[in-house]
Design a protein around this motif. Structure first.
Motif, mmCIF file in Angstrom:
data_model
loop_
_atom_site.group_PDB
_atom_site.id
_atom_site.type_symbol
_atom_site.label_atom_id
_atom_site.label_comp_id
_atom_site.label_asym_id
_atom_site.label_seq_id
_atom_site.Cartn_x
_atom_site.Cartn_y
_atom_site.Cartn_z
ATOM 1 N N LEU A 126 30.347 16.409 -69.197
ATOM 2 C CA LEU A 126 29.545 17.272 -70.021
ATOM 3 C C LEU A 126 30.451 18.556 -70.415
ATOM 4 O O LEU A 126 31.157 19.003 -69.809
ATOM 5 C CB LEU A 126 28.392 18.063 -69.430
ATOM 6 N N ALA A 127 30.242 18.819 -71.740
ATOM 7 C CA ALA A 127 31.147 19.780 -72.465
ATOM 8 C C ALA A 127 30.360 20.540 -73.593
ATOM 9 O O ALA A 127 29.429 20.222 -73.839
ATOM 10 C CB ALA A 127 32.459 19.014 -73.190
ATOM 11 N N VAL A 128 30.669 21.846 -73.637
ATOM 12 C CA VAL A 128 30.064 22.597 -74.675
ATOM 13 C C VAL A 128 31.205 22.973 -75.624
ATOM 14 O O VAL A 128 32.186 23.634 -75.380
ATOM 15 C CB VAL A 128 29.873 24.137 -74.097
ATOM 16 N N ILE A 129 31.133 22.758 -77.008
ATOM 17 C CA ILE A 129 32.171 22.847 -77.941
ATOM 18 C C ILE A 129 31.362 23.389 -79.229
ATOM 19 O O ILE A 129 30.203 23.492 -79.381
ATOM 20 C CB ILE A 129 32.894 21.759 -78.524
ATOM 21 N N PRO A 130 32.165 23.964 -80.130
ATOM 22 C CA PRO A 130 31.791 24.953 -81.295
ATOM 23 C C PRO A 130 31.298 23.641 -82.298
ATOM 24 O O PRO A 130 31.847 22.483 -82.365
ATOM 25 C CB PRO A 130 32.866 25.762 -82.112
ATOM 26 N N SER A 131 30.108 23.825 -82.935
ATOM 27 C CA SER A 131 29.682 22.716 -83.967
ATOM 28 C C SER A 131 30.680 22.489 -85.208
ATOM 29 O O SER A 131 30.458 21.301 -85.625
ATOM 30 C CB SER A 131 28.431 23.134 -84.410
ATOM 31 N N ASN A 132 31.435 23.410 -85.546
ATOM 32 C CA ASN A 132 32.381 23.344 -86.488
ATOM 33 C C ASN A 132 33.600 22.757 -86.182
ATOM 34 O O ASN A 132 34.812 22.851 -86.863
ATOM 35 C CB ASN A 132 32.513 24.539 -87.194
ATOM 36 N N ARG A 133 33.758 22.394 -84.735
ATOM 37 C CA ARG A 133 35.040 21.898 -84.557
ATOM 38 C C ARG A 133 35.840 20.857 -85.287
ATOM 39 O O ARG A 133 34.964 19.779 -85.728
ATOM 40 C CB ARG A 133 35.280 21.471 -82.953
ATOM 41 N N ILE A 134 37.149 20.671 -85.635
ATOM 42 C CA ILE A 134 37.718 19.689 -86.330
ATOM 43 C C ILE A 134 37.469 18.406 -85.710
ATOM 44 O O ILE A 134 37.732 18.368 -84.324
ATOM 45 C CB ILE A 134 39.193 19.981 -86.272
ATOM 46 N N GLY A 135 37.187 17.546 -86.490
ATOM 47 C CA GLY A 135 36.685 16.206 -86.018
ATOM 48 C C GLY A 135 35.328 15.720 -85.774
ATOM 49 O O GLY A 135 34.821 14.729 -85.525
ATOM 50 N N VAL A 136 34.496 16.905 -85.791
ATOM 51 C CA VAL A 136 32.731 16.760 -85.694
ATOM 52 C C VAL A 136 32.441 16.610 -86.929
ATOM 53 O O VAL A 136 32.385 17.685 -87.895
ATOM 54 C CB VAL A 136 32.485 17.904 -84.896
ATOM 55 N N GLU A 137 31.630 15.497 -87.040
ATOM 56 C CA GLU A 137 30.997 15.268 -88.455
ATOM 57 C C GLU A 137 29.479 15.084 -88.230
ATOM 58 O O GLU A 137 29.065 14.054 -87.589
ATOM 59 C CB GLU A 137 31.474 14.096 -89.088
ATOM 60 N N ILE A 138 28.769 16.111 -88.592
ATOM 61 C CA ILE A 138 27.309 15.976 -88.305
ATOM 62 C C ILE A 138 26.753 15.320 -89.709
ATOM 63 O O ILE A 138 26.797 15.906 -90.578
ATOM 64 C CB ILE A 138 26.731 17.330 -88.236
ATOM 65 N N ASN A 139 26.184 14.212 -89.289
ATOM 66 C CA ASN A 139 25.831 13.067 -90.592
ATOM 67 C C ASN A 139 24.560 13.747 -91.337
ATOM 68 O O ASN A 139 24.508 13.491 -92.507
ATOM 69 C CB ASN A 139 25.738 11.771 -90.118
ATOM 70 N N GLY A 140 23.628 14.355 -90.387
ATOM 71 C CA GLY A 140 22.113 14.473 -91.299
ATOM 72 C C GLY A 140 21.590 13.637 -91.896
ATOM 73 O O GLY A 140 20.959 13.390 -93.046
ATOM 74 N N ASP A 141 21.745 12.313 -91.137
ATOM 75 C CA ASP A 141 20.949 11.197 -91.676
ATOM 76 C C ASP A 141 19.675 10.806 -90.794
ATOM 77 O O ASP A 141 19.462 9.638 -90.776
ATOM 78 C CB ASP A 141 21.992 9.922 -91.375
ATOM 79 N N TRP A 142 18.857 11.690 -90.208
ATOM 80 C CA TRP A 142 17.590 11.499 -89.575
ATOM 81 C C TRP A 142 16.721 11.182 -90.777
ATOM 82 O O TRP A 142 16.569 12.205 -91.667
ATOM 83 C CB TRP A 142 17.459 12.549 -88.723
ATOM 84 N N ASP A 143 15.843 10.063 -90.795
ATOM 85 C CA ASP A 143 14.909 10.193 -91.669
ATOM 86 C C ASP A 143 13.926 8.934 -91.287
ATOM 87 O O ASP A 143 13.450 7.874 -91.746
ATOM 88 C CB ASP A 143 15.688 8.961 -92.860
ATOM 89 N N ASN A 144 13.192 9.349 -90.137
ATOM 90 C CA ASN A 144 12.051 8.729 -89.496
ATOM 91 C C ASN A 144 10.857 9.116 -90.177
ATOM 92 O O ASN A 144 10.793 10.042 -90.728
ATOM 93 C CB ASN A 144 12.277 8.892 -87.902
ATOM 94 N N MET A 145 9.717 8.672 -89.518
ATOM 95 C CA MET A 145 8.371 8.863 -90.115
ATOM 96 C C MET A 145 8.003 10.091 -89.611
ATOM 97 O O MET A 145 6.920 10.514 -90.054
ATOM 98 C CB MET A 145 7.455 7.533 -89.634
ATOM 99 N N GLY A 146 8.447 10.681 -88.444
ATOM 100 C CA GLY A 146 8.020 11.962 -87.630
ATOM 101 C C GLY A 146 8.868 12.605 -87.261
ATOM 102 O O GLY A 146 10.310 12.316 -87.470
ATOM 103 N N GLN A 147 8.517 13.993 -87.069
ATOM 104 C CA GLN A 147 9.835 14.953 -86.561
ATOM 105 C C GLN A 147 10.595 14.988 -87.878
ATOM 106 O O GLN A 147 12.145 14.997 -87.389
ATOM 107 C CB GLN A 147 10.172 14.613 -85.128
ATOM 108 N N ARG A 148 10.195 15.272 -88.912
ATOM 109 C CA ARG A 148 11.195 14.904 -90.016
ATOM 110 C C ARG A 148 12.205 16.093 -90.345
ATOM 111 O O ARG A 148 13.163 15.909 -91.109
ATOM 112 C CB ARG A 148 10.789 14.628 -91.163
ATOM 113 N N GLN A 149 12.224 17.323 -89.784
ATOM 114 C CA GLN A 149 13.107 18.300 -89.692
ATOM 115 C C GLN A 149 13.618 18.781 -88.466
ATOM 116 O O GLN A 149 14.120 19.960 -88.230
ATOM 117 C CB GLN A 149 12.288 19.529 -90.483
ATOM 118 N N THR A 150 13.794 17.898 -87.523
ATOM 119 C CA THR A 150 14.429 17.964 -86.235
ATOM 120 C C THR A 150 15.913 17.652 -86.379
ATOM 121 O O THR A 150 16.675 17.991 -85.428
ATOM 122 C CB THR A 150 13.870 17.273 -85.284
ATOM 123 N N ASP A 151 16.583 17.210 -87.435
ATOM 124 C CA ASP A 151 17.862 16.802 -87.583
ATOM 125 C C ASP A 151 18.297 16.000 -86.497
ATOM 126 O O ASP A 151 19.492 16.397 -85.935
ATOM 127 C CB ASP A 151 18.690 18.200 -87.723
#
Length: 379
Positions: free
Chosen positions: A166-191
């Protein structure tokens, strides 16, 4: 005005703003950046942080009340708000005293919004030891709240270690790519899409040192997500019922020539009686579980295995019941509103879509079987 009342007033004001655009944003999907910034500016991200760290000093009841308030109008924002607290308290549960102090203080100071790369069932993210700490490579899915987050809670498999790292890191750390590819029928703005990790460095100080199984208190981390979701489920059901009630009173047509209003219809009255009983009962079972959690949270040193077993029974009962009640109500509201209520501009279908999407992740069949086994075998 008391502090708790102040929290509730802020939450109601935010919910009123969210409601104005909830249907459109549900259709658009993507990240609710503007609304997340409103939550940041409200100070509610500090709700459960003790005052000595710069927080608002609330408790779990306060957090759950706000989640429910949001969920009645926008369950996606309720979801990411609730998951922020699941992640935020993890250093308190699974870290050292120094780590708990550090992350509470820094979150209160900088108003951090915590995101999730935790899903322990997803085993495609690996950690390797290095001379300076660890490095992460792989992918995580169902990363709720990750887009526009400031901090990520991460779990990864580490060779030679039975439980996840278990680790806690900054979201903008080098090598972290948050894809933003959530496209389901529900909870559509939960990322809740995926995150790719490529040679992401983790410092030893960022690894939560005690882990899940250090104590009965730390094992509460295995339960808290379900508490949050129970309130999202119940909030959705309450929001759906409130919308249906307004529509039925104002727009549903009478089904008989002898009636001047739909609210005179005995069948519609019967349905609303059933809805009322279901919501009342769901509130009671959820309240019982919440009270047990707060009692254990307030007395971490005295928690026993029996306490946790009692908590788990109450929690699973609440999860099963809110799921069943929520799916029933969000489907049957159309029977009391009529065919015109299915027009897309109303967005009434979002209540069922959102609830159905969330409740599939850990099906109630699993919880029912586990409770049945305990009951039958006396475990």
């Amino acid at each position: 005005m008391t502090a708790v009342a102040h929290f509730e007033e802020i939450a109601l004001q935010l919910a009123a703003q969210f409601a104005k655009t909830a249907v459109k944003r549900d259709k658009d999907g993507g990240n609710a950046k503007h609304e997340r910034d409103l939550i940041r500016e409200s100070g509610l991200l500090k709700l459960i942080i003790p005052t000595e760290y710069g927080g608002l000093g609330g408790n779990w009841h306060d957090v759950f009340n706000v989640i429910r308030t949001f969920a009645r109008v926008d369950s996606s924002l309720a979801h990411v708000f609730g998951y922020h607290f699941i992640n935020l308290v993890t250093p308190h549960l699974c870290g050292t005293t120094q780590q708990k102090d550090h992350y509470y203080r820094e979150t209160a100071k900088h108003n951090y919004f915590w995101g999730n790369a935790f899903n322990p069932v997803d085993i495609k993210l690996k950690a390797e030891r290095t001379p300076t700490g660890y490095v992460l490579n792989g992918i995580k899915t169902f990363c709720s709240g990750s887009v526009d987050s400031d901090i990520l809670l991460v779990s990864a498999l580490l060779d030679g270690q039975n439980e996840p790292l278990l680790a806690v890191i900054p979201s903008n750390r080098i090598g972290v790519e948050i894809n933003g590819d959530w496209d389901n029928m529900g909870q559509r703005q939960t990322d809740s899409g995926s995150i790719q990790f490529q040679q992401v460095e983790v410092l030893p100080s960022e690894v939560l040192q005690r882990g899940f199984y250090a104590s009965e208190f730390s094992q509460l981390r295995l339960n808290i997500a379900t508490f949050v979701l129970n309130h999202v489920y119940l909030g959705i059901a309450e929001g759906a019922l409130k919308s249906a009630l307004s529509y039925t009173r104002e727009q549903t047509r009478p089904r008989s020539m002898t009636q001047t209003s739909a609210i005179e219809d005995p069948i519609i009255q019967h349905h609303y009686g059933q809805f009322f009983v279901q919501i009342e009962a769901a509130n009671l079972v959820v309240k019982k579980a919440d009270q047990l959690l707060q009692q254990l949270w307030d007395h971490p040193e005295t928690i026993t295995a029996n306490d946790r077993s009692e908590l788990d029974n109450a929690l699973q009962t609440a999860k099963i019941f809110t799921t069943q009640v929520g799916l029933d109500i969000t489907s049957k509201i159309f029977e009391v509103m009529g065919s015109r209520s299915t027009a897309s501009h109303y967005g009434f279908d979002r209540y069922w879509r959102n609830l159905r999407t969330m409740t599939l992740h850990v099906p109630v069949d699993t919880s029912l079987q586990a409770l049945g086994k305990k009951f039958l075998l006396g475990e």
